[in-house]
Design a protein around this motif. Sequence first.
Motif, PDB file in Angstrom:
ATOM      1  N   VAL A  53      44.934  34.154  37.759  1.00 50.10           N
ATOM      2  CA  VAL A  53      46.144  34.948  37.571  1.00 50.10           C
ATOM      3  C   VAL A  53      47.149  34.612  38.655  1.00 50.10           C
ATOM      4  O   VAL A  53      48.340  34.499  38.407  1.00 50.10           O
ATOM      5  N   ARG A  54      46.705  34.394  39.871  1.00 48.21           N
ATOM      6  CA  ARG A  54      47.601  34.103  40.993  1.00 48.21           C
ATOM      7  C   ARG A  54      48.395  32.816  40.764  1.00 48.21           C
ATOM      8  O   ARG A  54      49.539  32.721  41.165  1.00 48.21           O
ATOM      9  N   ASP A  55      47.827  31.824  40.133  1.00 52.18           N
ATOM     10  CA  ASP A  55      48.562  30.568  39.959  1.00 52.18           C
ATOM     11  C   ASP A  55      49.391  30.549  38.672  1.00 52.18           C
ATOM     12  O   ASP A  55      49.941  29.514  38.302  1.00 52.18           O
ATOM     13  N   GLY A  56      49.495  31.668  37.997  1.00 53.01           N
ATOM     14  CA  GLY A  56      50.366  31.756  36.840  1.00 53.01           C
ATOM     15  C   GLY A  56      49.732  31.398  35.514  1.00 53.01           C
ATOM     16  O   GLY A  56      50.367  31.518  34.478  1.00 53.01           O
ATOM     17  N   SER A  57      48.527  30.961  35.524  1.00 59.50           N
ATOM     18  CA  SER A  57      47.872  30.626  34.262  1.00 59.50           C
ATOM     19  C   SER A  57      47.358  31.889  33.572  1.00 59.50           C
ATOM     20  O   SER A  57      47.416  32.987  34.122  1.00 59.50           O
ATOM     21  N   GLU A  58      46.893  31.718  32.352  1.00 59.50           N
ATOM     22  CA  GLU A  58      46.351  32.852  31.603  1.00 59.50           C
ATOM     23  C   GLU A  58      45.101  33.386  32.309  1.00 59.50           C
ATOM     24  O   GLU A  58      44.346  32.607  32.900  1.00 59.50           O
ATOM     25  N   PRO A  59      44.931  34.708  32.248  1.00 61.26           N
ATOM     26  CA  PRO A  59      43.706  35.259  32.848  1.00 61.26           C
ATOM     27  C   PRO A  59      42.481  34.703  32.145  1.00 61.26           C
ATOM     28  O   PRO A  59      42.477  34.520  30.929  1.00 61.26           O
ATOM     29  N   ALA A  60      41.506  34.424  32.920  1.00 62.66           N
ATOM     30  CA  ALA A  60      40.240  33.953  32.371  1.00 62.66           C
ATOM     31  C   ALA A  60      39.494  35.126  31.753  1.00 62.66           C
ATOM     32  O   ALA A  60      39.724  36.274  32.134  1.00 62.66           O
ATOM     33  N   PRO A  61      38.649  34.843  30.800  1.00 60.86           N
ATOM     34  CA  PRO A  61      37.829  35.940  30.253  1.00 60.86           C
ATOM     35  C   PRO A  61      36.936  36.503  31.353  1.00 60.86           C
ATOM     36  O   PRO A  61      36.693  35.835  32.358  1.00 60.86           O
ATOM     37  N   PRO A  62      36.506  37.729  31.183  1.00 61.38           N
ATOM     38  CA  PRO A  62      35.638  38.322  32.212  1.00 61.38           C
ATOM     39  C   PRO A  62      34.427  37.441  32.476  1.00 61.38           C
ATOM     40  O   PRO A  62      33.885  36.829  31.568  1.00 61.38           O
ATOM     41  N   VAL A  63      34.073  37.373  33.732  1.00 65.93           N
ATOM     42  CA  VAL A  63      32.904  36.589  34.123  1.00 65.93           C
ATOM     43  C   VAL A  63      31.658  37.403  33.795  1.00 65.93           C
ATOM     44  O   VAL A  63      31.542  38.557  34.201  1.00 65.93           O
ATOM     45  N   THR A  64      30.791  36.817  33.023  1.00 67.13           N
ATOM     46  CA  THR A  64      29.542  37.498  32.688  1.00 67.13           C
ATOM     47  C   THR A  64      28.370  36.598  33.027  1.00 67.13           C
ATOM     48  O   THR A  64      28.521  35.381  33.150  1.00 67.13           O
ATOM     49  N   GLU A  65      27.264  37.221  33.156  1.00 66.90           N
ATOM     50  CA  GLU A  65      26.052  36.487  33.451  1.00 66.90           C
ATOM     51  C   GLU A  65      24.906  37.220  32.779  1.00 66.90           C
ATOM     52  O   GLU A  65      24.802  38.436  32.890  1.00 66.90           O
ATOM     53  N   THR A  66      24.090  36.513  32.063  1.00 71.33           N
ATOM     54  CA  THR A  66      22.947  37.133  31.408  1.00 71.33           C
ATOM     55  C   THR A  66      21.873  37.447  32.437  1.00 71.33           C
ATOM     56  O   THR A  66      21.487  36.586  33.225  1.00 71.33           O
ATOM     57  N   VAL A  67      21.432  38.689  32.422  1.00 71.50           N
ATOM     58  CA  VAL A  67      20.401  39.137  33.356  1.00 71.50           C
ATOM     59  C   VAL A  67      19.286  39.764  32.537  1.00 71.50           C
ATOM     60  O   VAL A  67      19.541  40.516  31.608  1.00 71.50           O
ATOM     61  N   HIS A  68      18.064  39.442  32.871  1.00 64.35           N
ATOM     62  CA  HIS A  68      16.921  40.036  32.189  1.00 64.35           C
ATOM     63  C   HIS A  68      16.138  40.882  33.162  1.00 64.35           C
ATOM     64  O   HIS A  68      15.750  40.404  34.218  1.00 64.35           O
ATOM     65  N   TRP A  69      15.929  42.138  32.802  1.00 66.88           N
ATOM     66  CA  TRP A  69      15.091  43.033  33.592  1.00 66.88           C
ATOM     67  C   TRP A  69      13.871  43.375  32.783  1.00 66.88           C
ATOM     68  O   TRP A  69      13.988  43.761  31.624  1.00 66.88           O
ATOM     69  N   ASP A  70      12.728  43.283  33.357  1.00 70.62           N
ATOM     70  CA  ASP A  70      11.489  43.692  32.721  1.00 70.62           C
ATOM     71  C   ASP A  70      10.658  44.376  33.793  1.00 70.62           C
ATOM     72  O   ASP A  70       9.943  43.722  34.535  1.00 70.62           O
ATOM     73  N   LEU A  71      10.795  45.671  33.865  1.00 70.00           N
ATOM     74  CA  LEU A  71      10.165  46.416  34.949  1.00 70.00           C
ATOM     75  C   LEU A  71       9.052  47.310  34.416  1.00 70.00           C
ATOM     76  O   LEU A  71       9.244  48.028  33.444  1.00 70.00           O
ATOM     77  N   THR A  72       7.934  47.256  35.044  1.00 69.79           N
ATOM     78  CA  THR A  72       6.865  48.207  34.785  1.00 69.79           C
ATOM     79  C   THR A  72       6.580  48.899  36.105  1.00 69.79           C
ATOM     80  O   THR A  72       6.328  48.239  37.114  1.00 69.79           O
ATOM     81  N   TYR A  73       6.667  50.216  36.079  1.00 65.35           N
ATOM     82  CA  TYR A  73       6.426  50.939  37.318  1.00 65.35           C
ATOM     83  C   TYR A  73       5.931  52.337  36.994  1.00 65.35           C
ATOM     84  O   TYR A  73       6.083  52.830  35.883  1.00 65.35           O
ATOM     85  N   ASP A  74       5.304  52.954  37.954  1.00 67.54           N
ATOM     86  CA  ASP A  74       4.786  54.304  37.801  1.00 67.54           C
ATOM     87  C   ASP A  74       5.748  55.277  38.465  1.00 67.54           C
ATOM     88  O   ASP A  74       6.259  55.005  39.557  1.00 67.54           O
ATOM     89  N   ILE A  75       5.968  56.391  37.814  1.00 64.56           N
ATOM     90  CA  ILE A  75       6.756  57.446  38.431  1.00 64.56           C
ATOM     91  C   ILE A  75       5.869  58.678  38.579  1.00 64.56           C
ATOM     92  O   ILE A  75       4.983  58.914  37.765  1.00 64.56           O
ATOM     93  N   HIS A  76       6.100  59.417  39.627  1.00 65.61           N
ATOM     94  CA  HIS A  76       5.337  60.638  39.860  1.00 65.61           C
ATOM     95  C   HIS A  76       5.998  61.764  39.064  1.00 65.61           C
ATOM     96  O   HIS A  76       7.164  62.077  39.283  1.00 65.61           O
ATOM     97  N   LEU A  77       5.255  62.345  38.135  1.00 62.15           N
ATOM     98  CA  LEU A  77       5.826  63.375  37.279  1.00 62.15           C
ATOM     99  C   LEU A  77       5.912  64.729  37.962  1.00 62.15           C
ATOM    100  O   LEU A  77       6.661  65.597  37.520  1.00 62.15           O
ATOM    101  N   GLY A  78       5.114  64.926  38.990  1.00 65.25           N
ATOM    102  CA  GLY A  78       5.074  66.229  39.631  1.00 65.25           C
ATOM    103  C   GLY A  78       4.117  67.151  38.888  1.00 65.25           C
ATOM    104  O   GLY A  78       3.645  66.849  37.789  1.00 65.25           O
ATOM    105  N   ALA A  79       3.842  68.289  39.492  1.00 69.00           N
ATOM    106  CA  ALA A  79       2.846  69.206  38.943  1.00 69.00           C
ATOM    107  C   ALA A  79       3.263  69.779  37.589  1.00 69.00           C
ATOM    108  O   ALA A  79       2.448  69.890  36.672  1.00 69.00           O
ATOM    109  N   THR A  80       4.530  70.112  37.443  1.00 68.06           N
ATOM    110  CA  THR A  80       4.977  70.785  36.222  1.00 68.06           C
ATOM    111  C   THR A  80       4.978  69.829  35.035  1.00 68.06           C
ATOM    112  O   THR A  80       4.361  70.108  34.001  1.00 68.06           O
ATOM    113  N   TRP A  81       5.659  68.726  35.150  1.00 67.00           N
ATOM    114  CA  TRP A  81       5.693  67.770  34.036  1.00 67.00           C
ATOM    115  C   TRP A  81       4.337  67.106  33.841  1.00 67.00           C
ATOM    116  O   TRP A  81       3.959  66.751  32.737  1.00 67.00           O
ATOM    117  N   GLY A  82       3.579  66.940  34.920  1.00 66.67           N
ATOM    118  CA  GLY A  82       2.235  66.387  34.797  1.00 66.67           C
ATOM    119  C   GLY A  82       1.347  67.265  33.930  1.00 66.67           C
ATOM    120  O   GLY A  82       0.603  66.779  33.082  1.00 66.67           O
TER     121      GLY A  82
END
Length: 164
Positions: A9-38
Amino acid sequence: MTTLPTERVRDGSEPAPPVTETVHWDLTYDIHLGATWGRFMAGLIDQKILATSCAVCGRVSVPPQAYCESCFEPTDDWIELPTEGVVEAYTVAQLGFTGGPKPPYAIAGIRLDGASTLLMHWLSGIDLSAAESTSDLVSRRVRAVWAPNRTGHILDIAHFVPVD
Ligand SMILES: [Zn+2]
């Protein structure tokens, strides 16, 4: 090297499309539910929907709460609720997401008999592709369908279906 849109944009040309990047998340984790939800999740293994009841104002919470959301008192009284209730709110999703159910599908806020709160869960057994079948879902009586193999997870209740 990545060119940032602002540099173009600063040099007067057309704005470039938004920069995107493909990201893959694959998380397995344990959460503590606490006494009530447990305790709630453990009850599901035995096909019991457990709720807490406030000794001060009588509010019945499911999923259970350690403290009453109305009067902020500890809720130490446990009760088992029936597996039937009434749809009070719902939405029908027409688009899916990765790892989710195949659309269309419905999510409902269900007031189990005797509960003061709504339990959000999958609603099934209804032809969601037909518009007239979803227009009268509010006030519809539904019941929980148990998963055959229960592990102490909210999906031990596979979904709710209409009673009639
Ligand atoms: Zn209360």
